[in-house]
Design an enzyme around this catalytic site. Structure first.
Site, mmCIF file in Angstrom:
data_model
loop_
_atom_site.group_PDB
_atom_site.id
_atom_site.type_symbol
_atom_site.label_atom_id
_atom_site.label_comp_id
_atom_site.label_asym_id
_atom_site.label_seq_id
_atom_site.Cartn_x
_atom_site.Cartn_y
_atom_site.Cartn_z
ATOM 1 N N LYS A 15 0.837 -1.215 0.000
ATOM 2 C CA LYS A 15 0.000 0.000 0.000
ATOM 3 C C LYS A 15 0.863 1.252 0.000
ATOM 4 O O LYS A 15 0.495 2.260 -0.569
ATOM 5 C CB LYS A 15 -0.894 0.045 1.246
ATOM 6 C CG LYS A 15 -1.975 -0.985 1.277
ATOM 7 C CD LYS A 15 -2.829 -0.837 2.521
ATOM 8 C CE LYS A 15 -2.099 -1.057 3.821
ATOM 9 N NZ LYS A 15 -1.565 -2.397 4.037
ATOM 10 N N GLY A 39 3.820 -0.535 8.731
ATOM 11 C CA GLY A 39 5.141 -0.138 8.244
ATOM 12 C C GLY A 39 5.058 0.004 6.744
ATOM 13 O O GLY A 39 4.590 -0.895 6.053
ATOM 14 N N HIS A 40 5.433 1.172 6.244
ATOM 15 C CA HIS A 40 5.369 1.381 4.799
ATOM 16 C C HIS A 40 6.745 1.800 4.338
ATOM 17 O O HIS A 40 7.388 2.623 4.976
ATOM 18 C CB HIS A 40 4.437 2.535 4.435
ATOM 19 C CG HIS A 40 3.086 2.441 5.049
ATOM 20 N ND1 HIS A 40 2.148 1.553 4.621
ATOM 21 C CD2 HIS A 40 2.528 3.132 6.046
ATOM 22 C CE1 HIS A 40 1.053 1.710 5.339
ATOM 23 N NE2 HIS A 40 1.266 2.658 6.218
HETATM 24 P P1 IMP Z 1 -1.025 -5.932 16.360
HETATM 25 O O1 IMP Z 1 -1.728 -5.050 15.391
HETATM 26 O O2 IMP Z 1 0.390 -5.477 16.666
HETATM 27 O O3 IMP Z 1 -1.815 -6.185 17.592
HETATM 28 O O4 IMP Z 1 -0.824 -7.361 15.673
HETATM 29 C C1 IMP Z 1 -1.923 -8.216 15.390
HETATM 30 C C2 IMP Z 1 -1.695 -8.989 14.100
HETATM 31 O O5 IMP Z 1 -1.741 -8.093 12.996
HETATM 32 C C3 IMP Z 1 -0.323 -9.668 14.001
HETATM 33 O O6 IMP Z 1 -0.464 -10.852 13.234
HETATM 34 C C4 IMP Z 1 0.505 -8.672 13.238
HETATM 35 O O7 IMP Z 1 1.609 -9.273 12.584
HETATM 36 C C5 IMP Z 1 -0.522 -8.157 12.252
HETATM 37 N N1 IMP Z 1 -0.254 -6.803 11.771
HETATM 38 C C6 IMP Z 1 -0.522 -5.640 12.392
HETATM 39 N N2 IMP Z 1 -0.184 -4.603 11.619
HETATM 40 C C7 IMP Z 1 0.272 -5.096 10.479
HETATM 41 C C8 IMP Z 1 0.721 -4.504 9.244
HETATM 42 O O8 IMP Z 1 0.748 -3.285 9.069
HETATM 43 N N3 IMP Z 1 1.125 -5.379 8.270
HETATM 44 C C9 IMP Z 1 1.054 -6.720 8.432
HETATM 45 N N4 IMP Z 1 0.622 -7.313 9.541
HETATM 46 C C10 IMP Z 1 0.231 -6.508 10.558
#
Ligand code: IMP
Length: 430
Positions: A15, A39-40
């Protein structure tokens, strides 16, 4: 133009690159959910930029808004603002006063909660996202505006501590002096951010009245949505297009264009069902070819084949108008490509995505095998602005057309590499 860009899969669809590419035509970019779990990476002639909180369109737009639906780590934000200003010195940054604040206590809690979950641990990014949204909904959260009142921050930190005392028993925050120090630090960070704080829902409304072009940028991906994702292996916010209303205060009904970003294959970080996951040597090869390591955590990403039933589901939930597809250059290099065409249960096709963790184990996948297109001749493809799509290898065009046929939605943008200029934008009206 009022548009929204969202991920159609498990996040990391690319994205960042697409939003940056599109942002040339937008005056304002708005983020409405998540925090620095996102993270972008954006690659420009000025270099490589990594953003976590700041929307990826920020390098080229004149106004950047962090909406109320976000959860913001003030220390990271201060660093990211400094970085952004080096690349785009005239940019105006606005942070919603009602966004919630991720504090070091929330980061500590994120890890403690993961330990308690045991076998159901999510594999979060450990950025404090879940615990901050928990506090938001428990109505004990610290909002950005609260940072300006030291007594309020102190009182809220005390409340959070009392609510979660068990989980914090081994942390430095069991000492009152540490909690007071934290509140004082947060207040200091708040003072630095004060110049950016605003009632952003009013600003967005005003910009829309002035007919400015506004791009809303969803974080994470549709299958990480707290309601419609693979619960509980999801993030703690809604990631669907409709979430832009509650996360920015702007009505979704007014959005004119919904662009869904698809990676040509799929990737996922963290635990949970991933029906088309590839295992073994092939997974290692694809991961290395695609540099599939998390921007936020550096973790190796799980990889899998494109899942058309899941894509159809995501397209429907978001009411997508068109797709942008990324990483086709990577996928083409494999010796053989597969695409999931259908989900089967007891040998029969099913038209739903099972959401019980037990039921999903009983599903098998109907794959179609596709001929790869090899290395792309980028120089030839971009040799003139016309006919770029037609100069793509026929196998790749067939792949794009398979997606279009299956979803009934056009693939408008095809990204052939991480650089902005390696992007084909098809004129759908032609
Ligand atoms: P949290 O958002 O840190 O609580 O993580 C919950 C789940 O969402 C985990 O599996 C993370 O790896 C995934 N996740 C959260 N943000 C991203 C993102 O921006 N890209 C990919 N996976 C994400």
């Amino acid at each position: 133009m009022l548009a929204v860009v969202l991920g159609m899969q498990f996040g990391d669809e690319g994205k960042g690159k697409i939003t940056d590419y599109l942002s040339e035509n937008f005056d304002v970019v708005v983020r409405f959910n998540g925090g620095n779990n996102a993270g972008h990476t954006v690659v420009t002639s000025q270099g490589k930029f990594k953003f976590h909180l700041i929307p990826s369109g920020s390098l080229r737009s004149s106004v950047v808004i962090l909406g109320n639906g976000m959860v913001i780590d003030p220390y990271s934000l201060i660093d990211e603002i400094e970085n952004l200003k080096k690349a785009n010195p005239d940019v105006q940054i606005k942070i919603s006063k009602m966004a919630h604040v991720v504090t070091p206590i929330h980061k500590y809690l994120d890890k403690s909660e993961e330990n308690v979950r045991g076998g159901l641990s999510i594999g979060t990014t450990a950025q404090g996202i879940g615990p901050t949204y928990e506090d938001k909904y428990a109505r004990t959260g610290v909002r950005v505006i609260d940072l300006l009142e030291k007594s309020i921050v102190t009182e809220k930190i005390e409340t959070i501590y009392r609510m979660k005392e068990n989980l914090l028993a081994d942390s430095p925050y069991r000492e009152k002096s540490e909690r007071e120090k934290l509140a004082a630090d947060l207040h200091e960070a708040g003072k630095k951010l004060m110049q950016y704080m605003d009632y952003t829902e009013n600003l967005i409304y005003r910009f829309s009245q002035e007919k400015k072009n506004i791009l809303f940028e969803g974080a994470q991906g549709t299958m990480l949505d707290i309601d419609f994702g693979m619960y509980p292996f999801v993030t703690s916010s809604n990631t669907l297009a409709g979430a832009l209303s509650s996360g920015s205060g702007f009505p979704f009904r007014k959005i004119q264009r919904v662009i869904g970003v698809i990676k040509a294959y799929m990737s996922k970080v963290g635990s949970g069902p991933f029906p088309t996951e590839i295992e073994g040597d092939l997974a290692v090869r694809l991961r290395d070819l695609g540099h599939e390591y998390g921007t936020t955590t550096g973790r190796p990403r799980r990889v899998g084949w494109l899942d058309l039933p899941l894509l159809n589901y995501a397209s429907r939930l978001n009411d997508v108008d068109s797709f942008a597809i990324t990483n086709v250059d990577t996928l083409g290099k494999l010796d053989e490509i597969k695409v999931c065409e259908k989900y089967l249960k007891d040998g029969k096709e099913v038209d739903f995505i099972p959401r019980s963790l037990e039921e999903i184990k009983t599903i098998s996948i109907g794959y179609k095998t596709i001929r790869p297109w090899g290395n792309l001749d980028i120089e030839n493809i971009f040799s003139s602005p016309d006919g770029q799509y037609d100069r793509l290898p026929v196998e790749l065009r067939n792949y794009v057309e398979l997606i279009e046929k299956n979803t009934g939605k056009p693939v408008e943008i095809i990204s052939l590499g991480e650089r902005r200029e390696n992007t084909i934008h098809r004129n759908l009206d032609a």
